[in-house]
Design a protein around this motif. Structure first.
Motif, PDB file in Angstrom:
ATOM      1  N   SER A 101       0.848  -1.174   0.000  1.00  0.00           N
ATOM      2  CA  SER A 101       0.000   0.000   0.000  1.00  0.00           C
ATOM      3  C   SER A 101       0.889   1.229   0.000  1.00  0.00           C
ATOM      4  CB  SER A 101      -0.889  -0.002   1.241  1.00  0.00           C
ATOM      5  OG  SER A 101      -1.638   1.192   1.321  1.00  0.00           O
ATOM      6  N   ALA A 102       0.432   2.251  -0.689  1.00  0.00           N
ATOM      7  CA  ALA A 102       1.148   3.527  -0.705  1.00  0.00           C
ATOM      8  C   ALA A 102       0.131   4.651  -0.838  1.00  0.00           C
ATOM      9  CB  ALA A 102       2.143   3.574  -1.857  1.00  0.00           C
ATOM     10  N   VAL A 103       0.491   5.798  -0.301  1.00  0.00           N
ATOM     11  CA  VAL A 103      -0.355   6.978  -0.392  1.00  0.00           C
ATOM     12  C   VAL A 103       0.416   8.065  -1.125  1.00  0.00           C
ATOM     13  CG1 VAL A 103      -1.594   8.761   0.895  1.00  0.00           C
ATOM     14  CG2 VAL A 103      -1.529   6.424   1.759  1.00  0.00           C
ATOM     15  N   ARG A 104      -0.209   8.599  -2.163  1.00  0.00           N
ATOM     16  CA  ARG A 104       0.339   9.732  -2.909  1.00  0.00           C
ATOM     17  C   ARG A 104      -0.814  10.648  -3.290  1.00  0.00           C
ATOM     18  NH1 ARG A 104       4.709   7.484  -7.288  1.00  0.00           N
ATOM     19  NH2 ARG A 104       6.203   6.631  -5.812  1.00  0.00           N
ATOM     20  N   ASN A 105      -0.578  11.936  -3.156  1.00  0.00           N
ATOM     21  CA  ASN A 105      -1.601  12.923  -3.510  1.00  0.00           C
ATOM     22  C   ASN A 105      -2.949  12.601  -2.863  1.00  0.00           C
ATOM     23  OD1 ASN A 105       0.260  14.286  -5.190  1.00  0.00           O
ATOM     24  ND2 ASN A 105      -0.163  12.811  -6.820  1.00  0.00           N
ATOM     25  N   GLU A 106      -2.890  12.192  -1.608  1.00  0.00           N
ATOM     26  CA  GLU A 106      -4.081  11.881  -0.813  1.00  0.00           C
ATOM     27  C   GLU A 106      -4.899  10.713  -1.359  1.00  0.00           C
ATOM     28  OE1 GLU A 106      -6.349  15.356   0.273  1.00  0.00           O
ATOM     29  OE2 GLU A 106      -4.545  16.588   0.262  1.00  0.00           O
ATOM     30  N   ARG A 107      -4.258   9.867  -2.170  1.00  0.00           N
ATOM     31  CA  ARG A 107      -4.915   8.666  -2.700  1.00  0.00           C
ATOM     32  C   ARG A 107      -4.132   7.442  -2.274  1.00  0.00           C
ATOM     33  NH1 ARG A 107      -7.336   9.023  -8.557  1.00  0.00           N
ATOM     34  NH2 ARG A 107      -8.176   7.138  -7.680  1.00  0.00           N
ATOM     35  N   ARG A 108      -4.840   6.450  -1.798  1.00  0.00           N
ATOM     36  CA  ARG A 108      -4.213   5.192  -1.395  1.00  0.00           C
ATOM     37  C   ARG A 108      -4.346   4.184  -2.520  1.00  0.00           C
ATOM     38  NH1 ARG A 108      -2.261   3.070   2.864  1.00  0.00           N
ATOM     39  NH2 ARG A 108      -2.960   4.846   4.091  1.00  0.00           N
ATOM     40  N   LEU A 109      -3.232   3.545  -2.835  1.00  0.00           N
ATOM     41  CA  LEU A 109      -3.232   2.455  -3.805  1.00  0.00           C
ATOM     42  C   LEU A 109      -2.829   1.178  -3.088  1.00  0.00           C
ATOM     43  CD1 LEU A 109      -1.380   4.130  -6.803  1.00  0.00           C
ATOM     44  CD2 LEU A 109      -3.834   3.756  -6.539  1.00  0.00           C
ATOM     45  N   ILE A 110      -3.536   0.114  -3.381  1.00  0.00           N
ATOM     46  CA  ILE A 110      -3.193  -1.204  -2.849  1.00  0.00           C
ATOM     47  C   ILE A 110      -2.947  -2.102  -4.046  1.00  0.00           C
ATOM     48  CG2 ILE A 110      -4.047  -3.237  -1.616  1.00  0.00           C
ATOM     49  CD1 ILE A 110      -5.591  -1.310   0.203  1.00  0.00           C
ATOM     50  N   GLY A 111      -1.815  -2.778  -4.029  1.00  0.00           N
ATOM     51  CA  GLY A 111      -1.479  -3.689  -5.108  1.00  0.00           C
ATOM     52  C   GLY A 111      -1.012  -5.018  -4.571  1.00  0.00           C
ATOM     53  N   VAL A 112      -1.117  -6.046  -5.392  1.00  0.00           N
ATOM     54  CA  VAL A 112      -0.683  -7.386  -5.017  1.00  0.00           C
ATOM     55  C   VAL A 112       0.087  -7.982  -6.185  1.00  0.00           C
ATOM     56  CG1 VAL A 112      -1.409  -9.722  -4.363  1.00  0.00           C
ATOM     57  CG2 VAL A 112      -2.650  -7.721  -3.472  1.00  0.00           C
ATOM     58  N   VAL A 113       1.270  -8.502  -5.880  1.00  0.00           N
ATOM     59  CA  VAL A 113       2.063  -9.247  -6.855  1.00  0.00           C
ATOM     60  C   VAL A 113       2.257 -10.640  -6.272  1.00  0.00           C
ATOM     61  CG1 VAL A 113       4.316  -9.479  -7.956  1.00  0.00           C
ATOM     62  CG2 VAL A 113       3.255  -7.221  -7.749  1.00  0.00           C
ATOM     63  N   MET A 114       1.955 -11.640  -7.082  1.00  0.00           N
ATOM     64  CA  MET A 114       2.145 -13.021  -6.647  1.00  0.00           C
ATOM     65  C   MET A 114       2.996 -13.740  -7.683  1.00  0.00           C
ATOM     66  SD  MET A 114      -1.714 -13.776  -5.289  1.00  0.00           S
ATOM     67  CE  MET A 114      -1.361 -15.212  -4.300  1.00  0.00           C
ATOM     68  N   GLY A 115       3.869 -14.612  -7.222  1.00  0.00           N
ATOM     69  CA  GLY A 115       4.640 -15.444  -8.129  1.00  0.00           C
ATOM     70  C   GLY A 115       5.920 -14.846  -8.649  1.00  0.00           C
ATOM     71  N   GLY A 116       6.457 -13.856  -7.950  1.00  0.00           N
ATOM     72  CA  GLY A 116       7.721 -13.271  -8.390  1.00  0.00           C
ATOM     73  C   GLY A 116       8.862 -14.270  -8.280  1.00  0.00           C
ATOM     74  N   PRO A 117       9.827 -14.224  -9.235  1.00  0.00           N
ATOM     75  CA  PRO A 117      10.967 -15.145  -9.163  1.00  0.00           C
ATOM     76  C   PRO A 117      11.990 -14.760  -8.098  1.00  0.00           C
ATOM     77  CG  PRO A 117      11.121 -13.770 -11.124  1.00  0.00           C
ATOM     78  CD  PRO A 117       9.806 -13.463 -10.479  1.00  0.00           C
ATOM     79  N   SER A 118      11.949 -13.511  -7.628  1.00  0.00           N
ATOM     80  CA  SER A 118      12.842 -13.059  -6.556  1.00  0.00           C
ATOM     81  C   SER A 118      12.168 -11.910  -5.821  1.00  0.00           C
ATOM     82  CB  SER A 118      14.184 -12.582  -7.127  1.00  0.00           C
ATOM     83  OG  SER A 118      14.012 -11.364  -7.835  1.00  0.00           O
ATOM     84  N   ALA A 119      12.678 -11.601  -4.639  1.00  0.00           N
ATOM     85  CA  ALA A 119      12.116 -10.482  -3.888  1.00  0.00           C
ATOM     86  C   ALA A 119      12.314  -9.172  -4.653  1.00  0.00           C
ATOM     87  CB  ALA A 119      12.762 -10.402  -2.504  1.00  0.00           C
ATOM     88  N   GLY A 120      13.477  -8.993  -5.237  1.00  0.00           N
ATOM     89  CA  GLY A 120      13.755  -7.768  -5.974  1.00  0.00           C
ATOM     90  C   GLY A 120      12.862  -7.598  -7.186  1.00  0.00           C
ATOM     91  N   SER A 121      12.662  -8.670  -7.946  1.00  0.00           N
ATOM     92  CA  SER A 121      11.805  -8.565  -9.130  1.00  0.00           C
ATOM     93  C   SER A 121      10.360  -8.316  -8.731  1.00  0.00           C
ATOM     94  CB  SER A 121      11.918  -9.822 -10.001  1.00  0.00           C
ATOM     95  OG  SER A 121      11.372 -10.939  -9.347  1.00  0.00           O
ATOM     96  N   ARG A 122       9.936  -8.917  -7.658  1.00  0.00           N
ATOM     97  CA  ARG A 122       8.577  -8.693  -7.132  1.00  0.00           C
ATOM     98  C   ARG A 122       8.405  -7.225  -6.766  1.00  0.00           C
ATOM     99  NH1 ARG A 122       8.549 -10.697  -1.331  1.00  0.00           N
ATOM    100  NH2 ARG A 122       9.761  -8.799  -1.177  1.00  0.00           N
ATOM    101  N   ASP A 123       9.384  -6.656  -6.088  1.00  0.00           N
ATOM    102  CA  ASP A 123       9.309  -5.256  -5.680  1.00  0.00           C
ATOM    103  C   ASP A 123       9.300  -4.329  -6.888  1.00  0.00           C
ATOM    104  OD1 ASP A 123       9.418  -6.293  -3.122  1.00  0.00           O
ATOM    105  OD2 ASP A 123      11.475  -5.639  -2.739  1.00  0.00           O
ATOM    106  N   ARG A 124      10.144  -4.605  -7.867  1.00  0.00           N
ATOM    107  CA  ARG A 124      10.196  -3.773  -9.076  1.00  0.00           C
ATOM    108  C   ARG A 124       8.890  -3.854  -9.860  1.00  0.00           C
ATOM    109  NH1 ARG A 124      15.320  -5.825  -8.704  1.00  0.00           N
ATOM    110  NH2 ARG A 124      14.912  -7.491 -10.211  1.00  0.00           N
ATOM    111  N   GLU A 125       8.304  -5.044  -9.910  1.00  0.00           N
ATOM    112  CA  GLU A 125       7.032  -5.196 -10.611  1.00  0.00           C
ATOM    113  C   GLU A 125       5.944  -4.375  -9.915  1.00  0.00           C
ATOM    114  OE1 GLU A 125       3.797  -8.610 -11.953  1.00  0.00           O
ATOM    115  OE2 GLU A 125       5.838  -9.220 -11.428  1.00  0.00           O
ATOM    116  N   MET A 126       5.930  -4.418  -8.597  1.00  0.00           N
ATOM    117  CA  MET A 126       4.943  -3.634  -7.841  1.00  0.00           C
ATOM    118  C   MET A 126       5.134  -2.150  -8.100  1.00  0.00           C
ATOM    119  SD  MET A 126       2.369  -3.578  -5.727  1.00  0.00           S
ATOM    120  CE  MET A 126       2.340  -5.147  -4.887  1.00  0.00           C
ATOM    121  N   ALA A 127       6.362  -1.681  -8.021  1.00  0.00           N
ATOM    122  CA  ALA A 127       6.633  -0.256  -8.218  1.00  0.00           C
ATOM    123  C   ALA A 127       6.287   0.182  -9.630  1.00  0.00           C
ATOM    124  CB  ALA A 127       8.100   0.055  -7.912  1.00  0.00           C
ATOM    125  N   GLY A 128       6.526  -0.665 -10.610  1.00  0.00           N
ATOM    126  CA  GLY A 128       6.213  -0.326 -11.987  1.00  0.00           C
ATOM    127  C   GLY A 128       4.745  -0.304 -12.288  1.00  0.00           C
TER     128      GLY A 128
END
Length: 143
Positions: A114-141
């Protein structure tokens, strides 16, 4: 296992507690989730979807606003050791304030964030990433 002991104390048995968890999931709108144990450890008959995990994340934020802040904890001390949060988005993604990381062999690296920007909350879910780093990058993208 502490989760099993707690489940037995609350519902009489771990399977009975898992049934209660599944019923509660339905009440939250999680239509494609079935629990078979209290810990979330692998079980071939236990399953969920990214959509359902997003529903759960939203319910955590909505129903437990006072406790929600704990998801943003970057580290804490336990028995003289520093325990670091595995949600590295907290360190570099603007507005990130939690929620949960996980890894299970059958599904890979998972993240509900979850993240808040410009007073808006976004919730996202990534499942099945091959690594923690790739999972994080996919979420951020995805934001």
């Amino acid at each position: 296992m502490p989760a099993a002991v707690l489940a037995e104390g609350l519902a009489g048995s771990e399977p009975a507690f898992a049934e209660q968890m599944t019923r509660r999931a339905r009440q939250l709108g999680m239509t494609s989730t079935v629990y078979r144990n209290a810990s979330g450890l692998p079980n071939p008959d236990q399953y969920t979807t990214a959509r359902d995990q997003a529903q759960l994340a939203l319910a955590l934020y909505r129903d437990f606003p006072r406790e929600y802040r704990y998801f943003a904890t970057r580290q804490f001390y336990f028995r003289g050791n520093v325990i670091h949060n595995h949600n590295h988005l907290l360190d570099w993604y603007e507005g990130a304030d939690g929620i949960k990381t996980g890894y299970i062999g059958a599904s890979g690296y998972n993240l509900a964030a979850s993240a808040v920007r410009n007073e808006r909350r976004l919730i996202g879910v990534v499942m099945g990433g091959p690594s923690a780093g790739s999972r994080d990058r996919e979420m951020a993208g995805a934001a």
